[in-house]
Design a protein around this motif. Sequence first.
Motif, mmCIF file in Angstrom:
data_model
loop_
_atom_site.group_PDB
_atom_site.id
_atom_site.type_symbol
_atom_site.label_atom_id
_atom_site.label_comp_id
_atom_site.label_asym_id
_atom_site.label_seq_id
_atom_site.Cartn_x
_atom_site.Cartn_y
_atom_site.Cartn_z
ATOM 1 N N LEU A 255 20.930 7.218 -15.983
ATOM 2 C CA LEU A 255 19.731 6.790 -15.271
ATOM 3 C C LEU A 255 20.031 5.624 -14.329
ATOM 4 C CD1 LEU A 255 17.073 6.984 -18.133
ATOM 5 C CD2 LEU A 255 17.335 8.538 -16.184
ATOM 6 N N THR A 256 20.964 4.779 -14.729
ATOM 7 C CA THR A 256 21.373 3.682 -13.851
ATOM 8 C C THR A 256 21.948 4.236 -12.554
ATOM 9 O OG1 THR A 256 21.907 2.273 -15.750
ATOM 10 C CG2 THR A 256 22.859 1.656 -13.629
ATOM 11 N N ALA A 257 22.848 5.198 -12.679
ATOM 12 C CA ALA A 257 23.473 5.781 -11.494
ATOM 13 C C ALA A 257 22.470 6.559 -10.654
ATOM 14 C CB ALA A 257 24.623 6.702 -11.918
ATOM 15 N N GLY A 258 21.619 7.339 -11.322
ATOM 16 C CA GLY A 258 20.630 8.127 -10.588
ATOM 17 C C GLY A 258 19.664 7.270 -9.806
ATOM 18 N N SER A 259 19.225 6.178 -10.413
ATOM 19 C CA SER A 259 18.278 5.300 -9.727
ATOM 20 C C SER A 259 18.947 4.494 -8.622
ATOM 21 C CB SER A 259 17.589 4.361 -10.726
ATOM 22 O OG SER A 259 18.536 3.569 -11.428
ATOM 23 N N ALA A 260 20.196 4.033 -8.870
ATOM 24 C CA ALA A 260 20.893 3.202 -7.887
ATOM 25 C C ALA A 260 21.400 4.002 -6.695
ATOM 26 C CB ALA A 260 22.060 2.476 -8.556
ATOM 27 N N LEU A 261 21.855 5.225 -6.950
ATOM 28 C CA LEU A 261 22.500 5.999 -5.892
ATOM 29 C C LEU A 261 21.556 6.963 -5.182
ATOM 30 C CD1 LEU A 261 25.847 6.835 -7.714
ATOM 31 C CD2 LEU A 261 25.394 4.984 -6.099
ATOM 32 N N ILE A 262 20.468 7.336 -5.835
ATOM 33 C CA ILE A 262 19.569 8.335 -5.243
ATOM 34 C C ILE A 262 18.161 7.782 -5.051
ATOM 35 C CG2 ILE A 262 18.553 10.632 -5.529
ATOM 36 C CD1 ILE A 262 20.980 11.384 -7.228
ATOM 37 N N TYR A 263 17.540 7.354 -6.138
ATOM 38 C CA TYR A 263 16.120 6.999 -6.062
ATOM 39 C C TYR A 263 15.860 5.769 -5.207
ATOM 40 C CZ TYR A 263 11.414 5.774 -7.578
ATOM 41 O OH TYR A 263 10.079 5.448 -7.602
ATOM 42 N N VAL A 264 16.552 4.668 -5.477
ATOM 43 C CA VAL A 264 16.291 3.435 -4.733
ATOM 44 C C VAL A 264 16.605 3.602 -3.243
ATOM 45 C CG1 VAL A 264 16.935 1.022 -4.448
ATOM 46 C CG2 VAL A 264 16.513 1.934 -6.741
ATOM 47 N N PRO A 265 17.756 4.197 -2.846
ATOM 48 C CA PRO A 265 17.986 4.400 -1.414
ATOM 49 C C PRO A 265 16.943 5.296 -0.759
ATOM 50 C CG PRO A 265 20.046 4.583 -2.615
ATOM 51 C CD PRO A 265 18.952 4.536 -3.648
ATOM 52 N N ALA A 266 16.565 6.387 -1.440
ATOM 53 C CA ALA A 266 15.560 7.287 -0.867
ATOM 54 C C ALA A 266 14.215 6.594 -0.748
ATOM 55 C CB ALA A 266 15.439 8.550 -1.725
ATOM 56 N N LEU A 267 13.855 5.812 -1.768
ATOM 57 C CA LEU A 267 12.571 5.115 -1.737
ATOM 58 C C LEU A 267 12.578 4.009 -0.681
ATOM 59 C CD1 LEU A 267 9.823 5.138 -3.084
ATOM 60 C CD2 LEU A 267 10.652 3.438 -4.706
ATOM 61 N N THR A 268 13.742 3.436 -0.414
ATOM 62 C CA THR A 268 13.844 2.418 0.639
ATOM 63 C C THR A 268 13.543 3.026 2.005
ATOM 64 O OG1 THR A 268 15.477 1.164 -0.635
ATOM 65 C CG2 THR A 268 15.385 0.751 1.726
ATOM 66 N N VAL A 269 14.079 4.205 2.252
ATOM 67 C CA VAL A 269 13.773 4.899 3.508
ATOM 68 C C VAL A 269 12.285 5.225 3.572
ATOM 69 C CG1 VAL A 269 14.185 6.987 4.864
ATOM 70 C CG2 VAL A 269 16.101 5.848 3.712
ATOM 71 N N LEU A 270 11.752 5.728 2.481
ATOM 72 C CA LEU A 270 10.328 6.037 2.427
ATOM 73 C C LEU A 270 9.490 4.789 2.661
ATOM 74 C CD1 LEU A 270 8.010 8.019 1.814
ATOM 75 C CD2 LEU A 270 8.346 7.529 -0.612
ATOM 76 N N HIS A 271 9.922 3.671 2.083
ATOM 77 C CA HIS A 271 9.178 2.421 2.254
ATOM 78 C C HIS A 271 9.179 1.981 3.713
ATOM 79 C CE1 HIS A 271 7.512 -1.516 1.386
ATOM 80 N NE2 HIS A 271 8.517 -2.071 2.051
ATOM 81 N N ALA A 272 10.298 2.135 4.409
ATOM 82 C CA ALA A 272 10.366 1.756 5.820
ATOM 83 C C ALA A 272 9.372 2.562 6.644
ATOM 84 C CB ALA A 272 11.792 1.954 6.343
ATOM 85 N N LEU A 273 9.275 3.848 6.362
ATOM 86 C CA LEU A 273 8.310 4.691 7.072
ATOM 87 C C LEU A 273 6.883 4.314 6.693
ATOM 88 C CD1 LEU A 273 10.114 8.122 6.609
ATOM 89 C CD2 LEU A 273 10.071 6.713 8.681
ATOM 90 N N ARG A 274 6.677 4.090 5.416
ATOM 91 C CA ARG A 274 5.345 3.727 4.918
ATOM 92 C C ARG A 274 4.899 2.384 5.473
ATOM 93 N NH1 ARG A 274 5.238 3.672 -1.398
ATOM 94 N NH2 ARG A 274 6.660 1.934 -1.021
ATOM 95 N N LEU A 275 5.828 1.437 5.553
ATOM 96 C CA LEU A 275 5.504 0.108 6.053
ATOM 97 C C LEU A 275 5.054 0.170 7.508
ATOM 98 C CD1 LEU A 275 5.432 -2.874 5.302
ATOM 99 C CD2 LEU A 275 7.799 -3.060 6.082
ATOM 100 N N THR A 276 5.688 1.028 8.282
ATOM 101 C CA THR A 276 5.271 1.198 9.674
ATOM 102 C C THR A 276 3.842 1.711 9.753
ATOM 103 O OG1 THR A 276 7.557 1.661 10.365
ATOM 104 C CG2 THR A 276 5.781 2.380 11.844
ATOM 105 N N ALA A 277 3.525 2.700 8.895
ATOM 106 C CA ALA A 277 2.164 3.245 8.882
ATOM 107 C C ALA A 277 1.156 2.187 8.445
ATOM 108 C CB ALA A 277 2.106 4.461 7.956
ATOM 109 N N ILE A 278 1.525 1.390 7.439
ATOM 110 C CA ILE A 278 0.618 0.357 6.946
ATOM 111 C C ILE A 278 0.349 -0.692 8.016
ATOM 112 C CG2 ILE A 278 0.456 -1.571 5.309
ATOM 113 C CD1 ILE A 278 1.833 0.204 3.245
#
Length: 303
Positions: A255-278
Amino acid sequence: MSASRADAGDIDVNGLPKLSVVVPVFDEEDTIGECLTRLVGQIDHIAEIIVVDNNCTDTSMAIVGAVSADHPEVRSVHEPRQGLVFARNAGMDAATGELIARIDADTRVGPDWAQTVVDFFGADVDGHWSALCGRGEAYGVPLAGRFDRWKITIHPLGRRRAHRVVTEIPVLYGSNMIVRRDVWERIRSRVSMRRDIFEDVDLGLCVGEDGGRNAFLASLTVGVSARRMQSALPSFVTYMSFLPRTFALHRRYALTAGSALIYVPALTVLHALRLTAIRLYDADTGRWSARRVRTRLADRVLP
């Protein structure tokens, strides 16, 4: 006390387990009133509401006092040590119900939230489930539901079958979670006091390590503030780094690897897009405005 049997004082007149709700508060004058109004609106299914004053400097506790004057089920405790984990623990230690819910001061529970909780555990006569949580959906932001669906899709723990009402998950969601009091008493000495991890994920993992099971109930959905979504990208990345750190603390390395290598990077990209919309969206008027893109948004304080 076992998970399947409760003392007589833990049962209400309808034979259902008594529910305590803990709300940690640090300068939440804009949200605590709405939170408490929604809770006292279903006080028939809530034995007590414990507001934890974590050194508020605004009018939060005055608002709590006004609600408490009309609803004695609402009481407050003070926790001088600053930080969500300290405030959470103080509130859960003070709770007297068989079930202890923990929500945030900006959580907006639905009208049937408390009844859903007590009915769920009331039906669990064999004590199959030690804890329960549901979803949180952001309010006051554009395209909120769409972003939530994308977030669930990429989440390493998000593989949930739509046709299943209840599923087992290894962690809990702090804005909308409930733990049996006897379970809390057993894991109380195990939960981490660090402020650089996710305290709700840590607590859920402790439940599992104690031999308990965490339930996810799809229908138990609450509204949550979008304030964390408004954080600048560096602050957001710092906050999200708490997740793999929490898994690593419990030696859950996959779970450490999955969250660090996949989830957090993907969510960071999503957050950048979301932040622009907000930044382009005015929640007060419900309109889009390019002029708002230059508006500075305050970072949400870290737990």
